[in-house]
Write an enzyme that holds these catalytic residues in place. Sequence first.
Site, mmCIF file in Angstrom:
data_model
loop_
_atom_site.group_PDB
_atom_site.id
_atom_site.type_symbol
_atom_site.label_atom_id
_atom_site.label_comp_id
_atom_site.label_asym_id
_atom_site.label_seq_id
_atom_site.Cartn_x
_atom_site.Cartn_y
_atom_site.Cartn_z
ATOM 1 C CD GLU A 1 -28.730 10.075 2.462
ATOM 2 O OE1 GLU A 1 -29.526 9.789 1.560
ATOM 3 O OE2 GLU A 1 -28.551 11.244 2.857
ATOM 4 C CG ASN B 1 -34.519 6.893 -2.583
ATOM 5 O OD1 ASN B 1 -35.156 5.847 -2.501
ATOM 6 N ND2 ASN B 1 -35.080 8.072 -2.463
ATOM 7 C CG ASP B 2 -28.401 8.865 -1.941
ATOM 8 O OD1 ASP B 2 -28.037 8.753 -3.124
ATOM 9 O OD2 ASP B 2 -28.858 9.914 -1.476
ATOM 10 N NE ARG C 1 -36.063 13.612 -1.507
ATOM 11 C CZ ARG C 1 -36.871 12.549 -1.513
ATOM 12 N NH1 ARG C 1 -38.167 12.697 -1.477
ATOM 13 N NH2 ARG C 1 -36.374 11.330 -1.566
ATOM 14 N NE ARG D 1 -32.786 15.427 2.481
ATOM 15 C CZ ARG D 1 -32.911 14.573 1.475
ATOM 16 N NH1 ARG D 1 -32.762 13.275 1.680
ATOM 17 N NH2 ARG D 1 -33.206 14.989 0.270
ATOM 18 N NE ARG E 1 -31.230 8.598 -6.069
ATOM 19 C CZ ARG E 1 -31.545 9.289 -4.966
ATOM 20 N NH1 ARG E 1 -30.721 9.302 -3.928
ATOM 21 N NH2 ARG E 1 -32.667 9.925 -4.863
ATOM 22 C CB CYS F 1 -37.502 9.034 4.509
ATOM 23 S SG CYS F 1 -35.745 9.385 4.435
ATOM 24 C CG HIS G 1 -33.451 13.701 -6.355
ATOM 25 N ND1 HIS G 1 -32.163 13.261 -6.409
ATOM 26 C CD2 HIS G 1 -33.851 13.587 -5.061
ATOM 27 C CE1 HIS G 1 -31.773 12.921 -5.192
ATOM 28 N NE2 HIS G 1 -32.775 13.102 -4.357
#
Length: 588
Positions: free
Chosen positions: A434, A457-458, A299, A335, A468, A505, A192
């Site tokens: 995800e 990403n996840d 986010r 989210r 990650r 996203c 992040h």
Amino acid sequence: MARKLKGIAAAPGVAIAPVVHFHPTLDHIPTWKVGPDAVEGERQRFASAVQEVTASLVGIQRELASSIGSHEARIYDAQLAILHDQRFGHDVEQEVRQHGVNLEVALQRVIARYEAVFTAMENPAMRERAADLRDIGRQLVGALTATERGKYTANGRDYLFVADEFLPSDAGLLDRDHLRGIVTAHGGKYSHGAILARSMGIPAVVGVEPIVLDSTTGVEAIVDGDAGIVILDPTPEQRAEYERTMRDQRAVERRVAEVRFQPSVTSDGTRVQLQANVEGVRDLDSLETDAISGIGLFRTEFAFMERRQFPTEDEQVAMYRRAMEGAKGKPVTFRTLDVGGDKPLGYFRMPDERNPVLGWRGIRLALDWPDILYTQMRAILRASALGHARILLPMVTTRSEVVRCREVLDQLKADLRANSVPHDREIEFGVMVEVPVLVSVLSDLLPLVDFVSVGTNDLVQYLLAVDRDNQRVAKMYDPFHPGVLRVLQQIAAAATAADKPASICGEIAGDHWFTPLLLGMGFRELSMAPVFLPRVKLMLRSFTLTECADLAARAIACPSTAAVRKLVKEEIEVRWTRLLGAAEERRQ
Ligand code: PEP
Ligand code: MG
């Protein structure tokens, strides 16, 4: 003497500025000598840090007491007791006075002494006090560091933020006007911290050898966020070369940026929605809303993480309203809180987990603490009266989680209706895809939602079993793995069959090398850090949908990641280079 350090390229661009090594933990603290005449100053710093931490703890306690009950909120009593223990204050002051050390060092030493005593005790409850002590130490150092933050800006001059890691909670405390680059010892391209750096448009290199970074404050350095290189104390030749690179980059950026306000269509006319990912309302100030079709991912947890206690419902409503105003009537996808994993919430006590990324995070945590979810959803609903808001759930694993959240939403809507509180009765409700298992049950889940958004990403981290956030395995985190591409195609196919919109996203949405592949699979909505928008738009405007479909089919059929990368190089990168050349010719 110049020193070249290799790390992971986390956010593109080049920066040259002096380093400020930032020490946010009890293990890494600034050290200086304190003479007898400066002891009083240190005592006052201690008093104000204690005051600040107390206010924060009392605030959290109050918030928890009203949301979950006063019994649970009493867990903070132990920390408050330590903070106000006269003996503790006396010992810290004595350490400063007798040894001529600054407050941070005194705290570190006194806490280490106390901790040793508690840890040696037989009674487990007493042993637990050691953790409270450490936590108090961290909070005090945090309060001291925040008030000292001004000096880390190199007195208002440009600087490079160098630290063990760059946490979302740090972002709100930076002097952004002078921040030029970020270098950290930990993290990966999809951490992040890296995502934030990209959204701020700040070059970043992560995963750099920490020992070399120690004691570098004041040294000039080059951060090459494209190559993942940091050069400490560069030679005049290296500096000149990078200054040339920076000039060239600015010229390319200007060329690419020309496309921003042109229609977002493939060269054969298929419309693609390009949306923005934002990490807080401050990102909206610089957002060019005419260039996007909405905010595809807000986010919300970042705003929670920058604070010292949970925002109240009214504070959240104000924040979400500001986001919707900033989006100028375009849809905003909020989210719900996605904390846990690598996104801890300083004021919310989370268990120490062996595998936090597989643990208590996202919607799992919110469903265990329903008040958090209720308050947030109510706030989003109230803000939704202003325009087009959408609700997105993070880290969904099972159908029952979706059903439960939908019930909460319906109940809240009924409640608002009964009290004549304006809100969007048809607010769209979606889930993040995800967690890999969701892909195989997607067709059963789609009837329950209005849309899905793919958090690559996840998803990639879980599909490849590669953290990650871990620089050691960063090379293995490769979204071009054909297995990943096949899963993405499956998602696009399921959404198309159910006639439900599916956006991406995760960070690959903003990676222009991916653009033709994602369109070819069937995705028509991409949400990314605004900085990447022009590149993605330029790319999609230069391919036909048929070309995209052909490329996607060939990539998916590749036997290896290397083969996919070769295809991308030969078919997509080559086109890109030609495109930039053509733009250059047009200008001349
Ligand atoms: C993702 O996982 O792709 C995503 C968009 O969410 P985050 O990066 O915040 O985990
Ligand atoms: Mg995620």
